[in-house]
Write a protein that holds these residues in place. Structure first.
Motif, PDB file in Angstrom:
ATOM      1  N   HIS A 207       5.017   6.732   7.458  1.00 45.07           N
ATOM      2  CA  HIS A 207       5.967   7.284   6.496  1.00 45.07           C
ATOM      3  C   HIS A 207       5.325   7.663   5.168  1.00 45.07           C
ATOM      4  O   HIS A 207       6.018   8.116   4.254  1.00 45.07           O
ATOM      5  N   MET A 208       4.013   7.467   5.039  1.00 47.60           N
ATOM      6  CA  MET A 208       3.302   7.895   3.831  1.00 47.60           C
ATOM      7  C   MET A 208       2.939   9.368   4.007  1.00 47.60           C
ATOM      8  O   MET A 208       1.964   9.708   4.669  1.00 47.60           O
ATOM      9  N   THR A 209       3.735  10.213   3.424  1.00 42.88           N
ATOM     10  CA  THR A 209       3.666  11.653   3.717  1.00 42.88           C
ATOM     11  C   THR A 209       2.352  12.298   3.297  1.00 42.88           C
ATOM     12  O   THR A 209       1.947  13.296   3.881  1.00 42.88           O
ATOM     13  N   SER A 210       1.691  11.741   2.298  1.00 42.97           N
ATOM     14  CA  SER A 210       0.441  12.364   1.825  1.00 42.97           C
ATOM     15  C   SER A 210      -0.782  11.877   2.594  1.00 42.97           C
ATOM     16  O   SER A 210      -1.862  12.455   2.485  1.00 42.97           O
TER      17      SER A 210
ATOM     18  N   GLY B 141      -1.649  -5.244  19.400  1.00 42.85           N
ATOM     19  CA  GLY B 141      -0.344  -4.651  19.649  1.00 42.85           C
ATOM     20  C   GLY B 141      -0.437  -3.149  19.852  1.00 42.85           C
ATOM     21  O   GLY B 141      -1.509  -2.574  20.036  1.00 42.85           O
ATOM     22  N   SER B 142       0.718  -2.512  19.795  1.00 44.24           N
ATOM     23  CA  SER B 142       0.776  -1.073  20.023  1.00 44.24           C
ATOM     24  C   SER B 142       0.775  -0.312  18.711  1.00 44.24           C
ATOM     25  O   SER B 142       1.130  -0.844  17.659  1.00 44.24           O
ATOM     26  N   ILE B 143       0.370   0.921  18.775  1.00 47.71           N
ATOM     27  CA  ILE B 143       0.432   1.812  17.619  1.00 47.71           C
ATOM     28  C   ILE B 143       1.843   2.379  17.537  1.00 47.71           C
ATOM     29  O   ILE B 143       2.390   2.830  18.545  1.00 47.71           O
ATOM     30  N   PRO B 144       2.479   2.342  16.354  1.00 51.52           N
ATOM     31  CA  PRO B 144       3.855   2.849  16.241  1.00 51.52           C
ATOM     32  C   PRO B 144       3.982   4.264  16.795  1.00 51.52           C
ATOM     33  O   PRO B 144       3.115   5.116  16.582  1.00 51.52           O
ATOM     34  N   THR B 145       5.080   4.498  17.504  1.00 51.06           N
ATOM     35  CA  THR B 145       5.315   5.806  18.107  1.00 51.06           C
ATOM     36  C   THR B 145       5.311   6.915  17.066  1.00 51.06           C
ATOM     37  O   THR B 145       4.770   8.009  17.296  1.00 51.06           O
ATOM     38  N   SER B 146       5.904   6.633  15.908  1.00 51.47           N
ATOM     39  CA  SER B 146       5.965   7.658  14.859  1.00 51.47           C
ATOM     40  C   SER B 146       4.582   8.041  14.361  1.00 51.47           C
ATOM     41  O   SER B 146       4.328   9.206  14.034  1.00 51.47           O
ATOM     42  N   LEU B 147       3.675   7.062  14.330  1.00 52.54           N
ATOM     43  CA  LEU B 147       2.309   7.361  13.897  1.00 52.54           C
ATOM     44  C   LEU B 147       1.553   8.116  14.984  1.00 52.54           C
ATOM     45  O   LEU B 147       0.813   9.073  14.694  1.00 52.54           O
ATOM     46  N   LEU B 148       1.743   7.710  16.229  1.00 52.72           N
ATOM     47  CA  LEU B 148       1.109   8.438  17.333  1.00 52.72           C
ATOM     48  C   LEU B 148       1.567   9.891  17.367  1.00 52.72           C
ATOM     49  O   LEU B 148       0.784  10.807  17.634  1.00 52.72           O
ATOM     50  N   ASP B 149       2.836  10.092  17.067  1.00 53.79           N
ATOM     51  CA  ASP B 149       3.379  11.453  17.054  1.00 53.79           C
ATOM     52  C   ASP B 149       2.682  12.309  16.001  1.00 53.79           C
ATOM     53  O   ASP B 149       2.335  13.464  16.254  1.00 53.79           O
ATOM     54  N   LYS B 150       2.456  11.738  14.813  1.00 52.14           N
ATOM     55  CA  LYS B 150       1.774  12.487  13.754  1.00 52.14           C
ATOM     56  C   LYS B 150       0.328  12.768  14.130  1.00 52.14           C
ATOM     57  O   LYS B 150      -0.218  13.827  13.802  1.00 52.14           O
TER      58      LYS B 150
ATOM     59  N   ILE C 260       0.839  -1.209   0.000  1.00 53.53           N
ATOM     60  CA  ILE C 260       0.000   0.000   0.000  1.00 53.53           C
ATOM     61  C   ILE C 260       0.868   1.250   0.000  1.00 53.53           C
ATOM     62  O   ILE C 260       0.462   2.305  -0.490  1.00 53.53           O
ATOM     63  N   SER C 261       2.079   1.147   0.525  1.00 52.26           N
ATOM     64  CA  SER C 261       2.977   2.306   0.539  1.00 52.26           C
ATOM     65  C   SER C 261       3.359   2.754  -0.864  1.00 52.26           C
ATOM     66  O   SER C 261       3.884   3.860  -1.047  1.00 52.26           O
ATOM     67  N   ASN C 262       3.114   1.906  -1.880  1.00 51.48           N
ATOM     68  CA  ASN C 262       3.365   2.309  -3.268  1.00 51.48           C
ATOM     69  C   ASN C 262       2.351   3.330  -3.769  1.00 51.48           C
ATOM     70  O   ASN C 262       2.558   3.937  -4.823  1.00 51.48           O
ATOM     71  N   LEU C 263       1.252   3.493  -3.043  1.00 49.80           N
ATOM     72  CA  LEU C 263       0.260   4.521  -3.405  1.00 49.80           C
ATOM     73  C   LEU C 263       0.791   5.848  -2.867  1.00 49.80           C
ATOM     74  O   LEU C 263       0.390   6.337  -1.816  1.00 49.80           O
ATOM     75  N   SER C 264       1.697   6.433  -3.622  1.00 52.10           N
ATOM     76  CA  SER C 264       2.529   7.535  -3.119  1.00 52.10           C
ATOM     77  C   SER C 264       1.766   8.823  -2.843  1.00 52.10           C
ATOM     78  O   SER C 264       2.262   9.685  -2.116  1.00 52.10           O
ATOM     79  N   THR C 265       0.573   8.984  -3.420  1.00 56.04           N
ATOM     80  CA  THR C 265      -0.203  10.207  -3.175  1.00 56.04           C
ATOM     81  C   THR C 265      -1.492   9.923  -2.408  1.00 56.04           C
ATOM     82  O   THR C 265      -2.391  10.761  -2.376  1.00 56.04           O
ATOM     83  N   LEU C 266      -1.584   8.750  -1.782  1.00 56.87           N
ATOM     84  CA  LEU C 266      -2.803   8.379  -1.058  1.00 56.87           C
ATOM     85  C   LEU C 266      -3.046   9.334   0.107  1.00 56.87           C
ATOM     86  O   LEU C 266      -2.152   9.584   0.916  1.00 56.87           O
TER      87      LEU C 266
END
Length: 663
Positions: free
Chosen positions: A449-452, A465-474, A423-429
């Motif tokens: 890490h999907m910036t869009s 499990g846990s939600i990634p810290t980087s995602l929680l930060d965003k 799914i990360s290949n959908l670069s403008t999602l």
């Protein structure tokens, strides 16, 4: 200016004269009889080419067959057909090589397969319209051809429903051409509903399986030779074609050829093939020029003896009066009239619609196949044409750029397995909605890490499990909206992040230790049963309650006398045994996750009231201790309630590790 060239792409093919003696299954040939049962394969006698069922190339449509009375009068590849009564767009998919050049032929023969022979629908090449197919009689066939250079490794031939009638197709033929053949930049194909590939006789094998028709004028005469004619140029016109030619019956007359039925805006290419096939005397000269609508397009030249010279030039079109006339005129110094061996005419097809980015198409096809999505409109390109965009998909269209997928909504689609990293290949999602499915596994790190990506809805699944810290930060910074409710195994606080990392590193060890633990429990259980049987001390059901009421006096429980919990303590730890904290269940009862007042995470096994077999199991398991088993921290016996308190391991169940992952 028309130039002499070794290759180009502009044919007009005809279906009446077929070649003989072609090698079986030539390299680069794909020949499909549409609608035939899976596994069908046969050798077409007229061409010596093997045809097979189209089933591996399409996942929709209905196989039908023509009337038996028509089969003896038609080629075997048209005995079946595939119809598409339900889909608005249905596509064949071929995995080929980017940059290769193919002659693509589609054949349509109704043959009375149903009671409605009058049909009208569109034929697409990828997202672009190729032609309109229109049939009026069940006995008439239509053939369309195009020469196409692949911009990607995927070629799709699509049938598109435009009116009330049902699209169908009888045969598809792909013929790989050499790089020198028809080396133009345009896609070129059939002239109206037929092809124009003419010579002056009936011909045999063609290495590209092109089909040639005889063409003669009442003012022309035919000549031929038994000598060999060299045809080794990019066009590779069959030698039998080049061994015949037409000349004007009046040696001083011009050879005129007029094309009719063209629209004023039509653009086309013409390929002219010449060879001197007569033995000329010492005083004989054959020299001529070629005019188009009174304009010189080929300078005076002399055909080479027994060698093929091919000419092709710029796009042509009708003049203001709609005329399209070619004239071969001998020069003043020529003693012999002009000569023409073969001629091809190809319409220019404008395939201007860009396809969706290849990586994004690959991702969507992967999702479709791996998740078993059977939407009838998930055919062809996900984004284009816009009228046939896949349901649940939204795309961006910026000028001449390739379309990009910006939204993917697959809520309530029965999705299983883990969220795929592709799914990360959908670069403008920008929006991802996978809610109300049965997805398992952790929330993946790559989503952060999907910036869009702005909106993520993963609610009501089986994630853990846990939600990634980087995602929680965003999320905390307002960069992403995350919906995760309805996943009982999810820990949404940042303090769980380290546990999630450890899970990834120790997954293999967990599976091995769980398997070993199960084996050990079974061994111990059998040993205890055997000892009980020998001593005659295995308790009957009437003794269960008394034994359990006194269990805190037995050695196994006395060791944990200080770890006896009250029912109120455990109810508070599990939020009154809420479903949110439910992490497992079996025949004996339920297991809830709990948090003690000191912050210790525990797993609490609660016996169903009245389950005597479960009570025996409760008593036996409470006595089992081993370094490969989760530690028993304490227990609770009060009234009909029987509970065991274990250390909590956030690694899911053995069942999950054996069966949970689905690609």
């Amino acid at each position: 200016r028309i130039m002499r060239m070794m290759g180009f792409s502009m044919y007009l093919f005809v279906l009446l004269v077929l070649g003989f003696g072609l090698a079986q299954n030539p390299s680069g040939f794909t020949s499909l009889t549409c609608g035939a049962p899976m596994g069908t394969s046969f050798l077409e006698k007229a061409t010596n080419i093997t045809y097979s069922s189209d089933a591996p190339y399409i996942d929709t449509g209905i196989g039908r067959s023509i009337k038996s009375s028509y089969q003896s009068k038609s080629e075997q590849q048209t005995w079946y057909l595939r119809s598409f009564p339900q889909s608005s767009r249905s596509c064949y998919t071929f995995n080929l090589t980017t940059g290769d050049k193919y002659l693509i032929r589609a054949i349509f023969f109704h043959g009375g397969y149903d009671t409605r022979p009058s049909t009208k629908f569109d034929l697409h090449l990828g997202p672009n319209k190729w032609a309109t197919v229109s049939t009026a009689e069940e006995t008439k066939s239509e053939t369309f051809e195009i020469i196409h250079i692949l911009a990607t490794s995927r070629l799709q031939v699509c049938l598109v429903k435009t009116e009330d009638s049902t699209p169908f197709i009888s045969a598809i033929e792909l013929r790989k051409l050499t790089s020198k053949a028809y080396a133009n930049e345009s896609d070129i194909g059939s002239f109206s509903k037929q092809s124009l590939r003419y010579g002056s006789g009936v011909y045999g094998a063609d290495v590209f399986d092109r089909i040639w028709l005889p063409y003669n004028s009442e003012n022309w005469s035919q000549i031929r030779t038994d000598n060999s004619v060299d045809n080794d140029n990019g066009f590779k016109v069959p030698e039998n074609v080049m061994a015949t030619a037409s000349v004007p019956t009046d040696p001083d007359a011009h050879m005129n050829i007029s094309l009719t039925g063209l629209h004023q805006t039509s653009r086309f290419y013409v390929c002219l093939h010449f060879s001197e096939i007569q033995e000329l005397g010492p005083n004989d000269t054959r020299e001529f020029k070629v005019m188009y609508n009174g304009r010189l397009i080929i300078d005076p030249f002399k055909p080479i003896s027994f060698y093929t010279s091919s000419f092709i030039g710029d796009e042509l079109g009708p003049n203001a009066n709609g005329q399209c006339t070619f004239s071969l005129q001998k020069t003043a110094s020529s003693t012999l009239p002009p000569l023409l061996n073969a001629m091809e005419v190809y319409m220019v097809n404008s395939l201007s619609q860009n396809e969706t980015d290849t990586k994004e198409v690959d991702t969507m096809i992967n999702i479709k196949l791996s998740c078993g999505i059977s939407k009838v409109d998930w055919q062809g390109d996900p984004c284009v044409p816009r009228d046939y965009m896949w349901s649940g998909v939204n795309c961006s269209y910026i000028d001449s750029e390739q379309p990009k997928i910006i939204s993917l909504n697959l809520t309530t689609h029965g999705l299983t397995g883990e969220i795929q990293e592709s799914i990360s290949n959908l670069s403008t999602l920008q929006v991802l909605d996978f809610s109300n499915n049965s997805l398992i596994g952790p929330v993946p790190e790559f989503l952060a890490h999907m910036t869009s990506l702005k909106v993520i809805n993963l609610s009501s699944n089986l994630l853990y499990g846990s939600i990634p810290t980087s995602l929680l930060d965003k999320v905390q910074r307002g960069l992403v909206s995350l919906s995760i409710e309805g996943n009982p195994g999810i820990c949404s606080s940042a303090s769980c992040a380290t546990t999630n990392k450890k899970k990834t590193k120790t997954k293999t060890m967990v599976i091995a230790s769980v398997a070993a633990s199960i084996f050990l429990i079974l061994v111990i259980f059998l040993v205890i049963l055997k000892r009980r049987a020998k001593l005659g001390r295995y308790p009957n059901s009437d003794d269960d309650d008394n034994n359990l009421q006194q269990c805190n006096n037995q050695s196994s429980f006395s060791e944990m006398a200080n770890n006896m919990f009250t029912y109120e303590d455990l109810a508070q730890a599990t939020d009154n045994f809420s479903n949110v904290n439910l992490i497992g269940q079996g025949g004996f009862g339920y297991v809830h996750k709990g948090v003690l007042p000191d912050g210790t995470e525990v797993a609490i096994k609660q016996l169903k009231a009245g389950r005597r077999q479960g009570e025996r199991k409760f008593r036996i398991i409470s006595r089992v201790h081993h370094r490969h088993l989760v530690s028993l921290l304490g227990y609770c016996v009060t009234g009909t309630q029987r509970l065991l308190v274990y250390e909590f391991l956030p690694n899911k169940t053995l069942e999950f590790h054996l069966h949970g992952t689905c690609d």
